[in-house]
Design an enzyme around this catalytic site. Structure first.
Site, PDB file in Angstrom:
ATOM      1  N   ASP A 183       0.989  -0.976   0.152  1.00 30.02           N
ATOM      2  CA  ASP A 183      -0.217  -0.304   0.190  1.00 30.02           C
ATOM      3  C   ASP A 183       0.949   0.975  -0.278  1.00 30.02           C
ATOM      4  O   ASP A 183       1.891   1.377   0.514  1.00 30.02           O
ATOM      5  CB  ASP A 183      -0.499  -0.212   1.316  1.00 30.02           C
ATOM      6  N   GLU A 203       1.053  -0.760  -4.776  1.00 29.11           N
ATOM      7  CA  GLU A 203       0.142   0.689  -5.120  1.00 29.11           C
ATOM      8  C   GLU A 203       1.170   2.196  -5.496  1.00 29.11           C
ATOM      9  O   GLU A 203       2.068   2.031  -4.385  1.00 29.11           O
ATOM     10  CB  GLU A 203      -0.874   0.961  -4.279  1.00 29.11           C
TER      11      GLU A 203
END
Length: 593
Positions: free
Chosen positions: A236, A309
């Site tokens: 993330d 990401e």
């Protein structure tokens, strides 16, 4: 993780020079005869809080996911990626982790997770976990020890004395840096008498990756969950992992005003030169890849994958793939089909631009991937228009590489209007009732729609943690499974074709915008049927001469899959010199006899 960045500006301009609607684009995927599982994977993102509730509390959980793994198998899914399931105060719904080694109680227990892994293996499904490396919760024991300056934890987070205002004599934050969730990225801690950096919510202090102890700790997190049987991690929010080094006096530089917005609380008000996309982030990803590769080398089994990401410019994103001597992420997520359309209108030309931006910048020998949406963006059917959801699902399944589906995209689920009173997203809650809709991610996080019964079959309890969509009586798994043709049936057909077609696995790729607003993709492999995708993204009927796209195509093509509103018949053949496409119509066809 919800966060925005000013991306694709310069590379969009560059890409415009490589687009030639008259020539199209030919991409070779090489002469591979075999591919690793992740290179053609059909990935499916589960937002656990909203997928399936098993205990009636209105919140999705691990046992709920386990009970629906067969559904994923029927879709053709290769691997399910779970948004964070770790112990958390839930300020940011799991992205504020207080214990990286345990399960959030409202989601279940470690035994529940092990049962999920066991069931997934029985079904030959892989489970990928969300890895949140940038920060922890301020309720983490690590942070509490750092506040107390306990040995080994003194510099676990990014601390700073701040600076004294020469005019007022008051202590102020070290810089003008802004967090993603609005406002200063620095928070004063009274006990420690210093500021700490938090690029997200104030309850999410940034870990200090310039401290080797932090680096080692986070590698232990990866190894722990690998030992529990996961097949990899989606990492993330990578861009803010490192910030620039301070100067000789220990001071950080201020960012300059970007001109993107006059809202001084909005992160986009300033540039992010010093707090995003630092070179050390690339090296850290390479180190994590080594952890995964070493684990496979020692314990065997299939490749464990690293998905990244990063809403960042191509020059930075493509480095995550690795270099000539070092492997990086298997798949840095490709958000171009989201971000290009955010900056421009939805059109065939911009679909081509989004594809070009990835394939023309991707290093040789690497694998592309295609993402339509996620828990941080409005639902795909709302962004593209529900009449185009079949076409976009077809597109990402026909293009080479891996596809990524966010739960509900296979059904055509749309955004749910969430009132200020029902809003729970911290990004929106940090604003006000006048502007919260600009920031809220709640509309894309509403409960999954299983049936047309009570609470859409999501829970047996009386309430759901977010309101349900008003159209769940028609847009749900049960209803679409029973229909002769539906978004779900189309998605299932796509999954089956992907698994059976050698052309889609190994073929070269050609794509082009035709006429004003139609788009064609062709996949070609010697001695195998050619697969052709054609879609009309416009508002008027289009007549395509596919022989202008590829003169080697036959006079007609066999229809394999059609969009919901199409009236064409499966297995019929349709002429290539004047293929009529209604507005919103999309087809997948083949040269097979």
């Amino acid at each position: 993780m919800a966060w925005t960045s000013k991306v694709l500006v310069s590379i969009t301009i560059l890409a415009l020079f490589v687009i030639d609607q008259g020539q199209g684009c030919q991409v070779s995927t090489g002469a591979q005869t075999t591919k690793d599982w992740w290179e053609t994977a059909q990935l499916y993102q589960i937002y656990p809080r909203s997928f399936k509730d098993s205990d009636g509390d209105g919140i999705g959980d691990l046992n709920g996911i386990t009970s629906k793994l067969k559904y994923l198998k029927e879709l053709g899914v290769t691997a399910a990626w779970l948004s964070p399931i770790f112990t958390s105060p839930m300020v940011d719904f799991g992205y504020d982790i207080s214990d990286f080694f345990d399960i959030q109680p409202e989601y279940g227990t470690l035994d529940d997770f092990r049962a999920l892994i066991k069931k997934a293996k029985e079904l030959d499904l892989k489970i990928i976990l969300d890895f949140v490396p940038n920060h922890s919760s301020n309720e983490s024991e690590w942070f509490k020890k750092s506040v107390n300056r306990e040995k080994g934890y003194e510099d676990y987070y990014v601390w700073h004395d701040g600076k004294v205002n020469a005019t007022t004599g008051e202590r102020e934050p070290p810089t003008n840096w802004l967090q993603y969730f609005r406002g200063s990225a620095w928070e004063w801690n009274e006990q420690r008498q210093q500021y700490y950096l938090h690029q997200f919510a104030v309850q999410q202090p940034d870990l200090n990756y310039r401290n080797p102890l932090v680096v080692a700790q986070m590698k232990r997190v990866l190894k722990y969950w690998l030992a529990e049987g996961v097949s990899g991690f989606r990492c993330d929010a990578l861009p803010p992992l490192f910030e620039v080094l301070p100067d000789a006096e220990g001071q950080y530089p201020d960012e300059v005003i970007s001109g993107a917005t006059d809202d001084a609380e909005d992160r986009n008000h300033l540039t992010v030169k010093y707090i995003e996309n630092q070179p050390e982030t690339i090296d850290m990803v390479y180190q994590w890849r080594t952890v995964l590769d070493d684990y496979q080398r020692i314990f065997g089994g299939d490749s464990r994958v690293l998905l990244i990401e990063t809403y960042a410019p191509a020059w930075f994103t493509m480095q995550f793939y690795g270099n000539r001597t070092t492997n990086g992420a298997h798949l840095p997520f490709n958000f171009n089909l989201i971000t290009v359309m955010e900056q421009n209108e939805f059109s065939a030309k911009n679909v081509q631009l989004a594809i070009d931006l990835w394939l023309n910048n991707m290093p040789a020998g690497r694998t592309p991937n295609w993402v339509l949406g996620n828990h941080d963006k409005r639902r795909a059917a709302s962004r593209y228009g529900q009449e185009h959801i079949d076409a976009m699902n077809m597109l990402i399944m026909v293009l080479p590489g891996a596809s990524v589906t966010y739960q509900g995209e296979e059904l055509g689920m749309t955004d749910v209007e969430i009132s200020w009173e029902d809003t729970v997203d911290p990004w929106a809650c940090n604003s006000n009732p006048e502007i919260y809709e600009q920031y809220t991610r709640d509309p894309a996080r509403t409960p999954f729609q299983w049936t047309n019964g009570s609470n859409a079959g999501f829970t047996d309890g009386p309430t759901t943690w977010l309101p349900l969509a008003s159209d769940y009586d028609t847009i749900n798994v049960e209803t679409e499974s029973q229909a002769e043709l539906s978004h779900l049936k189309i998605y299932e057909h796509l999954g089956a074709l992907r698994k059976s077609s050698q052309t889609l696995k190994y073929g070269s790729t050609k794509y082009q915008t035709l006429l004003e607003n139609s788009f064609v993709v062709e996949r070609i492999l010697a001695n195998e049927p050619t697969i052709v995708f054609a879609a009309n993204f416009g508002n008027t009927v289009a007549y395509l001469n596919l022989l202008e796209f590829d003169k080697n195509l036959p006079e007609s093509l066999k229809l394999l899959i059609r969009s919901v509103e199409s009236t064409k018949n499966y297995n019929n053949r349709y002429g290539t010199t004047s293929l009529r496409l209604e507005p919103g119509e999309a087809l997948v066809m083949s040269t097979e006899n």
